[in-house]
Enzyme design. Sequence first.
Site, PDB file in Angstrom:
ATOM      1  N   GLU A 158       0.811  -1.227   0.000  1.00 46.96           N
ATOM      2  CA  GLU A 158       0.000   0.000   0.000  1.00 46.96           C
ATOM      3  C   GLU A 158       0.844   1.278   0.000  1.00 46.96           C
ATOM      4  O   GLU A 158       0.641   2.162   0.829  1.00 46.96           O
ATOM      5  CB  GLU A 158      -0.952  -0.018   1.215  1.00 46.96           C
ATOM      6  N   ASN A 199       2.311  -4.809  -3.388  1.00 42.51           N
ATOM      7  CA  ASN A 199       0.939  -5.255  -3.123  1.00 42.51           C
ATOM      8  C   ASN A 199       0.076  -4.038  -2.800  1.00 42.51           C
ATOM      9  O   ASN A 199       0.515  -3.134  -2.092  1.00 42.51           O
ATOM     10  CB  ASN A 199       0.984  -6.213  -1.913  1.00 42.51           C
ATOM     11  N   HIS A 235     -10.085  -6.365  -2.247  1.00 47.98           N
ATOM     12  CA  HIS A 235     -11.130  -6.253  -1.223  1.00 47.98           C
ATOM     13  C   HIS A 235     -12.353  -5.619  -1.877  1.00 47.98           C
ATOM     14  O   HIS A 235     -12.437  -4.404  -2.033  1.00 47.98           O
ATOM     15  CB  HIS A 235     -10.640  -5.413  -0.041  1.00 47.98           C
ATOM     16  N   GLU A 264      -5.586 -10.957  -1.545  1.00 44.45           N
ATOM     17  CA  GLU A 264      -6.427 -10.774  -0.343  1.00 44.45           C
ATOM     18  C   GLU A 264      -7.906 -10.692  -0.691  1.00 44.45           C
ATOM     19  O   GLU A 264      -8.646  -9.885  -0.126  1.00 44.45           O
ATOM     20  CB  GLU A 264      -6.020  -9.489   0.410  1.00 44.45           C
ATOM     21  N   ASP A 266     -11.696 -10.679  -0.856  1.00 45.28           N
ATOM     22  CA  ASP A 266     -12.952 -10.950  -0.148  1.00 45.28           C
ATOM     23  C   ASP A 266     -14.023 -10.065  -0.761  1.00 45.28           C
ATOM     24  O   ASP A 266     -13.724  -9.068  -1.420  1.00 45.28           O
ATOM     25  CB  ASP A 266     -12.860 -10.824   1.378  1.00 45.28           C
TER      26      ASP A 266
HETATM   27  C1  XIL Z   1      -5.897  -6.772   8.309  1.00 43.94           C
HETATM   28  C2  XIL Z   1      -6.190  -7.998   9.165  1.00 43.94           C
HETATM   29  O1  XIL Z   1      -7.057  -8.840   8.475  1.00 43.94           O
HETATM   30  C3  XIL Z   1      -6.772  -7.584  10.502  1.00 43.94           C
HETATM   31  O2  XIL Z   1      -6.901  -8.708  11.366  1.00 43.94           O
HETATM   32  C4  XIL Z   1      -5.903  -6.534  11.153  1.00 43.94           C
HETATM   33  O3  XIL Z   1      -6.523  -6.074  12.342  1.00 43.94           O
HETATM   34  C5  XIL Z   1      -5.660  -5.362  10.220  1.00 43.94           C
HETATM   35  O4  XIL Z   1      -5.112  -5.838   8.996  1.00 43.94           O
HETATM   36  N1  XIL Z   1      -4.713  -4.951   3.677  1.00 43.94           N
HETATM   37  C6  XIL Z   1      -3.664  -5.735   4.113  1.00 43.94           C
HETATM   38  C7  XIL Z   1      -3.865  -6.654   5.264  1.00 43.94           C
HETATM   39  O5  XIL Z   1      -2.602  -5.751   3.483  1.00 43.94           O
HETATM   40  O6  XIL Z   1      -2.690  -6.844   6.011  1.00 43.94           O
HETATM   41  C8  XIL Z   1      -4.989  -6.185   6.163  1.00 43.94           C
HETATM   42  O7  XIL Z   1      -5.199  -7.182   7.158  1.00 43.94           O
HETATM   43  C9  XIL Z   1      -6.227  -5.903   5.353  1.00 43.94           C
HETATM   44  C10 XIL Z   1      -5.982  -4.834   4.343  1.00 43.94           C
END
Ligand code: XIL
Length: 345
Positions: A158, A199, A235, A264, A266
């Site tokens: 990020e 990422n 996401h 990641e 979802d």
């Molecule tokens: C999130 C986790 O899922 C949580 O448990 C934690 O509290 C905060 O981080 N982008 C990312 C991940 O790269 O590391 C994040 O994970 C979600 C967003």
Amino acid sequence: MKPLIIALALVLALPAPASAGPRPPRDLRELAHQQGIKIGSAVNIAALRDEADYRKMLNHQFTHVTAENAMKWESVEPERGRYTWADADALVHNAHRNRQRVRGHTLVWHNQLPAWLTEGVADGSITPRELKGILRDHITTQVRRYKGKIRAWDVVNEVVEEDGSLRQSIWLTHLGPGYIADAFRWAHRADPHAKLYINDYNIEWNAPKIETTFSLVKDLKAQGVPIHGVGFQGHLGIQYDYPADWANVMRRFAGLGMEIAITELDVRMVLPVTPEKLATQAGYYRRALTDCLSVKACKEFTVWGFTDRHSWVPGWFDGEGAACLLDENLAPKPAYRALLGVRAR
Ligand code: XIL
């Protein structure tokens, strides 16, 4: 004609049986093998330890894993110089026992940093010069510890803002933009075989962010920096349109020689859950896998948790949830079945 040849000729002349081709996959692991891709999940380390059904499902279904939190800086070095590897070690160990590859997440990020680091930078007790040494040591120590055991690392996470500027973080402010190239070089030195990724989220669709990330990767490549992949967090939420251009964006980065991963995924929804929303969600999961499989360079399809029992969504997005493939009881949702139906490669 000899009987054998007659038999052979007969077999060849017959139409192919309707069931020709690989039978439908029974689970995600079988789907992964049939489609030639890694299918992964983020892992909640407490659940892995304490919940037998969670552990069994994870180990059975997935061919790749990412630590949801256990490899973040605050987890591995909560106090300066005191490393706590137990959780990360346990995850890597479990993965190898279950023939799963591992994504390391994450080396350089602006979140989940230990307080000693952020406070030290804020009060000036850690100077910029020292900070650079701290970052180098952190990357070197962590990558070396898992040398040969991590397939791919999220080296920087990020680092671009929504408007396309570089993210304001302690790294940019105190080290300047060169910290990005440094991070990749240090990681590569520590494990020359690991695939090194940038990422980010919203690079599925947000043009300014995509363009900056694209230029960044291009420049890093031109400078000979060891960068090998682009991770799309993915996401998504069904209240927004599916990012229809995603496969094209993946292809653009692949054109720079990058490996691609969905890191990641979802797909959240505004609660309450309804059958219609679950059906829409299933479509998003199906399209994401189809997009990945349509790009040759896309090697990994990882979900950010596989069960609604353990998902970051309700804690981070007010009134939203139900973002995963399985429900709280680990029963498959329509999205799970939709993935099993994808045939692309
Ligand atoms: C999130 C986790 O899922 C949580 O448990 C934690 O509290 C905060 O981080 N982008 C990312 C991940 O790269 O590391 C994040 O994970 C979600 C967003």
